[in-house]
Scaffold this motif. Structure first.
Motif, PDB file in Angstrom:
ATOM      1  N   ALA A  56      -5.358   9.981  13.001  1.00 15.19           N
ATOM      2  CA  ALA A  56      -5.132  10.070  14.643  1.00 15.19           C
ATOM      3  C   ALA A  56      -5.699   7.964  15.025  1.00 15.19           C
ATOM      4  CB  ALA A  56      -5.975  10.704  15.134  1.00 15.19           C
ATOM      5  N   LEU A  57      -4.943   7.378  15.507  1.00 16.37           N
ATOM      6  CA  LEU A  57      -6.097   6.522  16.503  1.00 16.37           C
ATOM      7  C   LEU A  57      -7.395   7.510  17.682  1.00 16.37           C
ATOM      8  CD1 LEU A  57      -2.903   4.568  18.047  1.00 16.37           C
ATOM      9  CD2 LEU A  57      -3.636   4.357  16.094  1.00 16.37           C
ATOM     10  N   PRO A  58      -8.087   6.305  17.482  1.00 14.15           N
ATOM     11  CA  PRO A  58      -9.413   7.154  18.103  1.00 14.15           C
ATOM     12  C   PRO A  58      -8.860   7.657  19.856  1.00 14.15           C
ATOM     13  CG  PRO A  58      -9.859   4.473  17.266  1.00 14.15           C
ATOM     14  CD  PRO A  58      -8.104   5.312  17.377  1.00 14.15           C
ATOM     15  N   LEU A  98     -10.285  -0.022  22.528  1.00 11.83           N
ATOM     16  CA  LEU A  98     -10.179   1.339  22.078  1.00 11.83           C
ATOM     17  C   LEU A  98     -10.958   2.279  23.428  1.00 11.83           C
ATOM     18  CD1 LEU A  98     -12.041   1.110  18.635  1.00 11.83           C
ATOM     19  CD2 LEU A  98      -9.970   1.609  18.927  1.00 11.83           C
ATOM     20  N   GLN A  99     -11.842   2.290  24.204  1.00 12.45           N
ATOM     21  CA  GLN A  99     -12.227   3.082  24.821  1.00 12.45           C
ATOM     22  C   GLN A  99     -11.305   3.377  26.641  1.00 12.45           C
ATOM     23  OE1 GLN A  99     -16.041   1.141  26.564  1.00 12.45           O
ATOM     24  NE2 GLN A  99     -15.891   1.788  28.743  1.00 12.45           N
ATOM     25  N   TYR A 100     -10.743   2.013  26.537  1.00 12.96           N
ATOM     26  CA  TYR A 100      -9.369   2.719  27.402  1.00 12.96           C
ATOM     27  C   TYR A 100      -7.837   3.154  26.872  1.00 12.96           C
ATOM     28  CZ  TYR A 100     -13.181   1.083  30.841  1.00 12.96           C
ATOM     29  OH  TYR A 100     -14.469   0.937  31.545  1.00 12.96           O
ATOM     30  N   MET A 101      -8.420   2.643  25.514  1.00 17.21           N
ATOM     31  CA  MET A 101      -6.446   3.292  24.528  1.00 17.21           C
ATOM     32  C   MET A 101      -5.981   2.503  25.168  1.00 17.21           C
ATOM     33  SD  MET A 101      -7.287   7.615  24.731  1.00 17.21           S
ATOM     34  CE  MET A 101      -5.910   7.557  23.517  1.00 17.21           C
ATOM     35  N   VAL A 102      -5.631   1.383  25.625  1.00 12.08           N
ATOM     36  CA  VAL A 102      -4.661   0.077  25.518  1.00 12.08           C
ATOM     37  C   VAL A 102      -4.387  -0.689  24.189  1.00 12.08           C
ATOM     38  CG1 VAL A 102      -4.841   0.081  28.205  1.00 12.08           C
ATOM     39  CG2 VAL A 102      -6.208  -1.453  26.539  1.00 12.08           C
TER      40      VAL A 102
END
Length: 320
Positions: free
Chosen positions: A65-67, A178-182
């Motif tokens: 899975a993606l982070p 990664l932090q904001y899932m963009v």
């Protein structure tokens, strides 16, 4: 009346209220909640959550899975997956079906304000629609979403190295993605070249009038935007249609806000004594919300009126 809400909940347009009358009886609109096991003496004890290192941002990764980033204030506060913003973007895009090929949403975030002409920066609170779609707590940002693909680009300010001295380490753009899932993060100064390369057929900008406040939304702008076709109406409607129906994740957050706010009202009532000042009860409420619930901001200025002042709707504001 007192109301509490977290910065995250700003996008949910939700608040709770209670009236205080001192001295004398105390009244609440949350009587059914007062017998719940969540309320114990002066402590707010919400549902227990699986642990980890207390931090505002936590991530879990796996090969499959993606982070997935999350909001979390540690302890027993509610952990909220930032997947909620990915889902919100998809919901808004569904209201833009039938759009032209290669159209984009282009939205501006909130700006960092200072008090009058001083260098005192006010506590930043993200513009609600921007938060709803991206969950970004950085001021002065922009974002673009490809309507056909959903690919999301966040544009952040490029801070000088001296920023580190005052505000700490500057995250790299790939860390922010990664932090904001963009999908990607670029600098604000790259916006003109981004759209020059993307060649959008249409840019959906936020406009329209907020029916509650009567204020008009401010459309995002960059030098050269006049070279592109724009629509400042349809995005407003799409956002409002999406936000009016709450997802299961949002409902869970609303319930948590109710629990935090209700427990803070109970804590303030238990503090009440004859001769107390109104500001003492306001302080007890704000303290409980922040310390026990991890909620730093209030939705509105607290209203803690005693005697006849309880009837003043906005009592407690500077001009009231």
């Amino acid at each position: 009346k007192m109301r509490a809400i977290s910065p995250f909940l700003a996008s949910l347009s939700f608040s709770s209220a209670l009236c205080f009358r001192l001295p004398g009886s105390l009244r609440t609109g949350f009587a059914p909640l007062l017998n719940k096991s969540n309320f114990c003496s002066h402590a707010f004890l919400p549902r227990s959550l699986k642990g980890g290192c207390p931090s505002i941002i936590s991530m879990s990764t796996s090969a499959a899975a993606l982070p997935e980033a999350s909001y979390w204030q540690g302890g027993t506060t509610l952990k909220v997956s930032k997947q909620i913003h990915v889902e919100n973007r998809a919901r808004v895009l569904s209201h833009l079906s039938g759009s032209e090929d290669n159209s984009f949403i282009f939205l501006a975030g909130g700006i960092q304000l200072s008090r009058a002409d001083t260098d005192h920066e006010l506590l930043f609170r993200q513009e609600s629609n921007f938060h709803y779609l991206f969950g970004v707590n950085i001021p002065d940002c922009f974002a673009a979403i490809s309507v056909p693909s959903g690919r999301t680009t966040l544009f952040v300010p490029k801070y000088p190295d001296s920023y580190k001295v005052w505000m700490g380490e500057i995250p790299a753009n790939d860390q922010l993605a990664l932090q904001y899932m963009v999908d990607e993060v670029k600098y604000v100064e790259e916006i003109p070249s981004f759209f020059a390369a993307s060649k959008p057929s249409l840019l959906y900008l936020y406009g329209g009038v907020n029916s509650d406040s009567g204020s008009r939304g401010v459309a995002a702008h960059f030098d050269g935007i006049e070279q592109h076709r724009t629509d400042a109406g349809r995005l407003h409607d799409a956002l409002y249609e999406a936000r009016v129906i709450k997802s299961p994740r949002e409902i869970e957050i609303i319930r948590y806000a109710n629990e935090v706010s209700s427990a803070a009202h109970v804590a303030a009532m238990r503090e009440a004594r004859p001769g107390m000042r109104e500001y003492e009860l306001e302080a007890a409420f704000a303290h409980h919300v922040h310390r026990r619930g991890g909620v730093r901001a209030l939705a509105y200025t607290a209203i803690a009126g005693s005697g006849p002042r309880s009837a003043v709707l906005h009592y407690g504001h500077a001009g009231a």
